[in-house]
Scaffold this motif. Structure first.
Motif, PDB file in Angstrom:
ATOM      1  N   GLU A   1       0.723  -1.343   0.077  1.00 34.99           N
ATOM      2  CA  GLU A   1       0.147  -0.030  -0.028  1.00 34.99           C
ATOM      3  C   GLU A   1       0.859   1.186   0.082  1.00 34.99           C
ATOM      4  O   GLU A   1       0.434   2.316  -0.289  1.00 34.99           O
ATOM      5  N   HIS A   2       2.085   1.093   0.447  1.00 36.92           N
ATOM      6  CA  HIS A   2       2.918   2.308   0.457  1.00 36.92           C
ATOM      7  C   HIS A   2       3.864   2.683  -0.790  1.00 36.92           C
ATOM      8  O   HIS A   2       4.689   3.698  -0.928  1.00 36.92           O
ATOM      9  N   SER A   3       3.321   1.555  -1.889  1.00 37.09           N
ATOM     10  CA  SER A   3       4.349   2.101  -3.114  1.00 37.09           C
ATOM     11  C   SER A   3       4.004   3.374  -3.984  1.00 37.09           C
ATOM     12  O   SER A   3       2.766   3.499  -3.570  1.00 37.09           O
ATOM     13  N   ASN A   4       4.721   3.845  -4.420  1.00 32.61           N
ATOM     14  CA  ASN A   4       4.409   5.298  -5.183  1.00 32.61           C
ATOM     15  C   ASN A   4       3.478   4.854  -6.268  1.00 32.61           C
ATOM     16  O   ASN A   4       2.543   5.888  -6.605  1.00 32.61           O
ATOM     17  N   GLU A   5       3.679   3.704  -7.037  1.00 34.11           N
ATOM     18  CA  GLU A   5       2.697   3.523  -7.877  1.00 34.11           C
ATOM     19  C   GLU A   5       2.002   2.278  -7.674  1.00 34.11           C
ATOM     20  O   GLU A   5       2.249   1.274  -7.023  1.00 34.11           O
ATOM     21  N   SER A   6       0.858   1.906  -8.495  1.00 32.70           N
ATOM     22  CA  SER A   6       0.214   0.659  -8.311  1.00 32.70           C
ATOM     23  C   SER A   6       1.204  -0.338  -8.763  1.00 32.70           C
ATOM     24  O   SER A   6       1.761  -0.044  -9.984  1.00 32.70           O
ATOM     25  N   VAL A   7       1.329  -1.542  -8.283  1.00 31.15           N
ATOM     26  CA  VAL A   7       2.333  -2.474  -8.666  1.00 31.15           C
ATOM     27  C   VAL A   7       1.532  -4.133  -8.858  1.00 31.15           C
ATOM     28  O   VAL A   7       0.445  -4.094  -8.277  1.00 31.15           O
ATOM     29  N   ASP A   8       2.147  -4.792  -9.769  1.00 33.26           N
ATOM     30  CA  ASP A   8       1.631  -6.250  -9.858  1.00 33.26           C
ATOM     31  C   ASP A   8       2.467  -7.036  -8.702  1.00 33.26           C
ATOM     32  O   ASP A   8       3.590  -7.109  -8.943  1.00 33.26           O
ATOM     33  N   ILE A   9       1.951  -7.240  -7.667  1.00 30.69           N
ATOM     34  CA  ILE A   9       2.485  -7.872  -6.428  1.00 30.69           C
ATOM     35  C   ILE A   9       3.069  -8.965  -6.559  1.00 30.69           C
ATOM     36  O   ILE A   9       4.072  -9.423  -5.950  1.00 30.69           O
TER      37      ILE A   9
ATOM     38  N   SER B   1       7.647   0.336 -12.240  1.00 29.32           N
ATOM     39  CA  SER B   1       7.094   0.705 -10.971  1.00 29.32           C
ATOM     40  C   SER B   1       7.508  -0.778 -10.014  1.00 29.32           C
ATOM     41  O   SER B   1       7.792  -0.799  -8.862  1.00 29.32           O
ATOM     42  N   GLU B   2       7.326  -1.794 -10.377  1.00 29.85           N
ATOM     43  CA  GLU B   2       7.406  -2.967  -9.694  1.00 29.85           C
ATOM     44  C   GLU B   2       8.991  -3.232  -9.197  1.00 29.85           C
ATOM     45  O   GLU B   2       9.340  -3.589  -8.102  1.00 29.85           O
ATOM     46  N   ALA B   3       9.797  -2.984 -10.220  1.00 30.31           N
ATOM     47  CA  ALA B   3      11.363  -2.921  -9.866  1.00 30.31           C
ATOM     48  C   ALA B   3      11.592  -1.943  -8.957  1.00 30.31           C
ATOM     49  O   ALA B   3      12.318  -2.006  -7.978  1.00 30.31           O
ATOM     50  N   LYS B   4      10.987  -0.740  -8.951  1.00 26.65           N
ATOM     51  CA  LYS B   4      11.305   0.211  -7.962  1.00 26.65           C
ATOM     52  C   LYS B   4      10.990   0.081  -6.753  1.00 26.65           C
ATOM     53  O   LYS B   4      11.727   0.101  -5.646  1.00 26.65           O
ATOM     54  N   PHE B   5       9.987  -0.680  -6.590  1.00 25.84           N
ATOM     55  CA  PHE B   5       9.300  -0.898  -5.128  1.00 25.84           C
ATOM     56  C   PHE B   5      10.045  -2.357  -4.674  1.00 25.84           C
ATOM     57  O   PHE B   5      10.416  -2.238  -3.410  1.00 25.84           O
ATOM     58  N   ALA B   6      10.257  -3.155  -5.599  1.00 29.13           N
ATOM     59  CA  ALA B   6      11.029  -4.435  -5.195  1.00 29.13           C
ATOM     60  C   ALA B   6      12.257  -3.971  -4.517  1.00 29.13           C
ATOM     61  O   ALA B   6      13.212  -4.390  -3.612  1.00 29.13           O
ATOM     62  N   ARG B   7      13.204  -3.075  -5.288  1.00 31.71           N
ATOM     63  CA  ARG B   7      14.632  -2.494  -4.872  1.00 31.71           C
ATOM     64  C   ARG B   7      14.504  -1.617  -3.560  1.00 31.71           C
ATOM     65  O   ARG B   7      15.325  -1.871  -2.704  1.00 31.71           O
ATOM     66  N   SER B   8      13.292  -1.037  -3.355  1.00 29.42           N
ATOM     67  CA  SER B   8      13.324  -0.242  -2.088  1.00 29.42           C
ATOM     68  C   SER B   8      13.353  -1.296  -0.892  1.00 29.42           C
ATOM     69  O   SER B   8      13.798  -0.976   0.193  1.00 29.42           O
ATOM     70  N   MET B   9      12.386  -2.382  -1.016  1.00 28.00           N
ATOM     71  CA  MET B   9      12.552  -3.523  -0.070  1.00 28.00           C
ATOM     72  C   MET B   9      13.841  -4.040   0.240  1.00 28.00           C
ATOM     73  O   MET B   9      14.183  -4.150   1.382  1.00 28.00           O
TER      74      MET B   9
END
Length: 198
Positions: A53-61, A128-136
């Motif tokens: 829910e905290h991702s900047n963009e909607s992502v395919d989880i 957006s998926e890669a950005k969120f994954a890399r933030s984790m």
């Protein structure tokens, strides 16, 4: 007769067991035991699931989870490079590319191509998926080091500037998590577990 695809998949499953033996520099929360790559990848998958829910963009989880589960498999051949290593770049290397081709290449070609593409997408860090994954991937060691009185920062004499620079990538995936992370970094300086250059 055992299907050829199944034999290839089982061979891959046996090969990736080696991920459990790859020791990372970071230690488990409130512990002096080093984490291994399998534990790291599992933890990132859970973090992604919980923090979506905290991702900047909607992502395919599901894609994000695939990314974090496979992103370090290449280290079976290439080894783990410490993010603050001063001798070797932490960015994508030829060694990792060869490893991806060999290890994912054990799978039937369709699956091999899919996983190589997902690994490449994570490494590129553009979607957006890669950005969120890399933030984790950047958040977990931050949480570990703050729980371990500085952990690898103290052990390897890593200063605030290096930590801030490496961790700022978190904001590409989540501004909310970056705000939290930045606060943790600053609190670590105040507590004396992360030192600024004098």
């Amino acid at each position: 007769m055992v299907p050829e695809n199944l034999l290839k998949q089982i061979n891959f499953i046996k090969e990736i067991d080696k991920v459990k033996y790859i020791q990372r520099k970071t230690k488990l929360f409130n512990s002096d035991r080093n984490e291994n790559d399998a534990e790291h990848s599992w933890h990132l998958a859970m973090m992604a699931l919980i923090l979506t829910e905290h991702s900047n963009e909607s992502v395919d989880i599901l894609k994000v989870i695939k990314m974090v589960l496979i992103h370090d498999i290449v280290e079976i051949d290439a080894g783990d490079t410490f993010i603050y290593d001063t001798q070797k770049s932490h960015s994508n290397t030829d060694e990792e590319r060869l490893a991806a081709n060999r290890i994912f290449g054990l799978l039937p070609s369709g699956q091999a191509q899919e996983l190589i593409a997902i690994w490449e997408e994570f490494e590129a860090g553009i979607t957006s998926e890669a950005k969120f994954a890399r933030s984790m991937d950047r958040l977990e060691p931050l949480l570990q080091n703050t729980s371990n009185d500085g952990g690898t920062w103290k052990e390897f004499d890593v200063d605030y500037e290096k930590v801030y620079q490496k961790k700022s990538l978190i904001k590409e995936g989540s501004n909310t998590i970056w705000d939290f992370s930045e606060q943790l970094i600053n609190e670590s300086v105040e507590k004396g577990i992360l030192k600024k250059k004098s």
